[in-house]
Design a protein around this motif. Structure first.
Motif, PDB file in Angstrom:
ATOM      1  N   VAL A  25       1.388  10.481  10.891  1.00  0.00           N
ATOM      2  CA  VAL A  25       0.147   9.702  11.010  1.00  0.00           C
ATOM      3  C   VAL A  25      -0.474   9.498   9.636  1.00  0.00           C
ATOM      4  O   VAL A  25      -0.914   8.386   9.293  1.00  0.00           O
ATOM      5  CB  VAL A  25      -0.843  10.410  11.960  1.00  0.00           C
ATOM      6  N   LEU A  26      -0.489  10.540   8.827  1.00  0.00           N
ATOM      7  CA  LEU A  26      -1.074  10.425   7.485  1.00  0.00           C
ATOM      8  C   LEU A  26      -0.258   9.485   6.604  1.00  0.00           C
ATOM      9  O   LEU A  26      -0.821   8.688   5.840  1.00  0.00           O
ATOM     10  CB  LEU A  26      -1.172  11.807   6.839  1.00  0.00           C
ATOM     11  N   GLU A  27       1.064   9.550   6.706  1.00  0.00           N
ATOM     12  CA  GLU A  27       1.907   8.615   5.960  1.00  0.00           C
ATOM     13  C   GLU A  27       1.604   7.174   6.353  1.00  0.00           C
ATOM     14  O   GLU A  27       1.506   6.285   5.497  1.00  0.00           O
ATOM     15  CB  GLU A  27       3.379   8.909   6.214  1.00  0.00           C
ATOM     16  N   SER A  28       1.473   6.947   7.651  1.00  0.00           N
ATOM     17  CA  SER A  28       1.169   5.602   8.142  1.00  0.00           C
ATOM     18  C   SER A  28      -0.191   5.131   7.646  1.00  0.00           C
ATOM     19  O   SER A  28      -0.346   3.977   7.210  1.00  0.00           O
ATOM     20  CB  SER A  28       1.206   5.594   9.672  1.00  0.00           C
ATOM     21  N   MET A  29      -1.186   6.016   7.698  1.00  0.00           N
ATOM     22  CA  MET A  29      -2.518   5.674   7.202  1.00  0.00           C
ATOM     23  C   MET A  29      -2.479   5.292   5.724  1.00  0.00           C
ATOM     24  O   MET A  29      -2.983   4.247   5.308  1.00  0.00           O
ATOM     25  CB  MET A  29      -3.463   6.864   7.372  1.00  0.00           C
ATOM     26  N   LEU A  30      -1.880   6.175   4.921  1.00  0.00           N
ATOM     27  CA  LEU A  30      -1.862   5.950   3.485  1.00  0.00           C
ATOM     28  C   LEU A  30      -1.063   4.699   3.142  1.00  0.00           C
ATOM     29  O   LEU A  30      -1.379   3.983   2.183  1.00  0.00           O
ATOM     30  CB  LEU A  30      -1.277   7.178   2.766  1.00  0.00           C
ATOM     31  N   GLY A  31      -0.042   4.417   3.950  1.00  0.00           N
ATOM     32  CA  GLY A  31       0.778   3.224   3.742  1.00  0.00           C
ATOM     33  C   GLY A  31       0.015   1.926   3.908  1.00  0.00           C
ATOM     34  O   GLY A  31       0.463   0.868   3.454  1.00  0.00           O
ATOM     35  N   GLN A  32      -1.138   1.981   4.547  1.00  0.00           N
ATOM     36  CA  GLN A  32      -1.974   0.783   4.683  1.00  0.00           C
ATOM     37  C   GLN A  32      -2.692   0.440   3.381  1.00  0.00           C
ATOM     38  O   GLN A  32      -3.195  -0.684   3.226  1.00  0.00           O
ATOM     39  CB  GLN A  32      -3.001   0.981   5.798  1.00  0.00           C
ATOM     40  N   TYR A  33      -2.734   1.402   2.451  1.00  0.00           N
ATOM     41  CA  TYR A  33      -3.460   1.199   1.206  1.00  0.00           C
ATOM     42  C   TYR A  33      -2.556   1.309  -0.021  1.00  0.00           C
ATOM     43  O   TYR A  33      -2.962   0.919  -1.115  1.00  0.00           O
ATOM     44  CB  TYR A  33      -4.595   2.228   1.081  1.00  0.00           C
ATOM     45  N   LYS A  34      -1.342   1.830   0.171  1.00  0.00           N
ATOM     46  CA  LYS A  34      -0.434   2.029  -0.941  1.00  0.00           C
ATOM     47  C   LYS A  34       0.942   1.445  -0.632  1.00  0.00           C
ATOM     48  O   LYS A  34       1.424   1.533   0.500  1.00  0.00           O
ATOM     49  CB  LYS A  34      -0.292   3.538  -1.247  1.00  0.00           C
ATOM     50  N   LYS A  35       1.577   0.882  -1.663  1.00  0.00           N
ATOM     51  CA  LYS A  35       2.886   0.248  -1.472  1.00  0.00           C
ATOM     52  C   LYS A  35       4.006   1.272  -1.359  1.00  0.00           C
ATOM     53  O   LYS A  35       5.010   1.031  -0.680  1.00  0.00           O
ATOM     54  CB  LYS A  35       3.176  -0.699  -2.641  1.00  0.00           C
ATOM     55  N   ARG A  36       3.859   2.381  -2.045  1.00  0.00           N
ATOM     56  CA  ARG A  36       4.935   3.378  -2.080  1.00  0.00           C
ATOM     57  C   ARG A  36       4.382   4.744  -1.683  1.00  0.00           C
ATOM     58  O   ARG A  36       3.349   5.172  -2.183  1.00  0.00           O
ATOM     59  CB  ARG A  36       5.527   3.440  -3.492  1.00  0.00           C
ATOM     60  N   ILE A  37       5.079   5.410  -0.785  1.00  0.00           N
ATOM     61  CA  ILE A  37       4.694   6.747  -0.334  1.00  0.00           C
ATOM     62  C   ILE A  37       5.852   7.706  -0.583  1.00  0.00           C
ATOM     63  O   ILE A  37       6.976   7.470  -0.127  1.00  0.00           O
ATOM     64  CB  ILE A  37       4.330   6.768   1.168  1.00  0.00           C
ATOM     65  N   ASP A  38       5.599   8.779  -1.301  1.00  0.00           N
ATOM     66  CA  ASP A  38       6.588   9.839  -1.507  1.00  0.00           C
ATOM     67  C   ASP A  38       6.032  11.132  -0.913  1.00  0.00           C
ATOM     68  O   ASP A  38       4.847  11.439  -1.088  1.00  0.00           O
ATOM     69  CB  ASP A  38       6.862  10.054  -2.998  1.00  0.00           C
TER      70      ASP A  38
END
Length: 362
Positions: free
Chosen positions: A320-333
């Motif tokens: 859920v947190l990855e999905s949330m952050l992905g709404q504001y950032k192009k790349r998630i590690d």
């Protein structure tokens, strides 16, 4: 000790790594719920992969991660809504030159018949001996005589850490006869005066300069002016809704919060066994508000690299947190490692193995 920020630009240099580790080893650790002190080597590895010159530690807590970033030569901004956390970071993050000298210590320890007895009368029979409580009253009174804000922060931090080391398990939910917790440790035998003298030395050793302008804030993170300060990276380690126990920092550390401001503007709950102060609200403590609070955080700092520290025993979940952050950032590690932590304050201390995450949004 001065450390030039220019000398810390190559984190792969073994000499630089040694310098960083030497500085971190001087940090006065405080037993603190959720502290990342034992994870600092891992956090350091991850942070050194990222490009940034300035960092905001938005939920600074004990200040361990902020101190790491300062040791790495970054410009550091810290914030916490708890005043005692703000004092800790003001002492060794914002402050980079002032140390308590013998003449200051003389002021702090001088007898003063006009010193109040609020702590001794309020917490008699709850925490510490009468002599220890009277010492806290005296030094709290004398701190106000120091004419520098950083000297006052150093002295207060020394009082705070002394109180933590003297109190069983470092939390202020335990009152009255604490002999059942006395396992022979030296910390339990020393008086608060003896602790204080030692902590003054430790905090003096922790002061160093990088030549940058560091700042410590004490506010609700949603009131922070990110557009004015524009940190390159924001490190987020908020309280989160756990699956067991609770995450109330005020319940555990109310005495430290009160001590840091001599209980000014705090509502003391005299009907509670340990005379707690009124709980401070945070939306991260409740399932009904946590999701939107994270969205708000990610929106607020969307112009900065975001590093979220989180645990597998928290809510919301990692996906859920990855999905949330992905709404504001192009790349998630996502970086992950197992970690054993302690929780609970009554009866046997429970131990649990969890996965710790660093969720990086770029």
């Amino acid at each position: 000790m001065d450390i030039s920020a220019e000398l810390l630009t190559d984190p792969a240099d073994p000499t630089i790594q040694k310098t960083i580790q030497q500085r971190i080893s001087a940090f006065p650790l405080i037993r603190y719920m959720g502290s990342k002190s034992r994870l600092l080597p891992w956090i350091s590895e991850v942070l050194q992969k990222l490009e940034f010159d300035s960092v905001l530690d938005a939920f600074a807590g004990s200040g361990a991660v902020a101190y790491l970033c300062k040791a790495m030569g970054k410009r550091v901004l810290t914030n916490d809504f708890l005043h005692f956390s703000h004092i800790l970071t003001k002492a060794v993050i914002e402050n980079d030159t002032m140390q308590i000298e013998p003449e200051h210590l003389k002021i702090l320890l001088a007898d003063d018949s006009s010193a109040p007895d609020f702590i001794r009368t309020t917490f008699d029979g709850i925490f510490f001996s009468s002599e220890d409580l009277q010492f806290l009253d005296l030094v709290s009174h004398n701190i106000r005589k120091l004419d520098d804000q950083y000297l006052r922060a150093l002295a207060l931090s020394s009082l705070i850490r002394s109180s933590v080391k003297k109190q069983p398990r470092g939390v202020f939910t335990i009152s009255g006869d604490t002999s059942r917790y006395d396992d022979g440790r030296r910390d339990m035998r020393l008086s608060l005066r003896e602790h204080f003298l030692e902590q003054i030395s430790h905090y003096n050793e922790a002061v160093f300069s990088t030549g940058s302008d560091h700042l410590s804030f004490n506010m609700d993170i949603f009131d922070f002016d990110e557009r004015f300060y524009r940190p390159d990276l924001v490190y987020l380690d908020p309280p989160y809704v756990p699956k067991s126990d609770d995450n109330c920092y005020v319940k555990r550390y109310h005495f430290l919060e009160g001590l840091s401001k001599y209980w000014a503007d705090e509502e003391i709950l005299y009907d509670t066994k340990v005379h707690k102060i009124k709980k401070k609200y945070t939306p991260f403590s409740y399932r009904r508000t946590a999701d939107e609070a994270f969205h708000h955080l990610f929106r607020k700092f969307s112009e900065s690299t975001i590093v979220l520290s989180y645990s597998s025993n928290g809510y919301p979940s990692l996906d859920v947190l990855e999905s949330m952050l992905g709404q504001y950032k192009k790349r998630i590690d996502v970086y992950q490692r197992p970690h054993r932590y302690h929780f609970g304050t009554h009866g046997a201390v429970k131990r649990a193995m969890v996965d710790e995450y660093l969720i990086v949004g770029i």
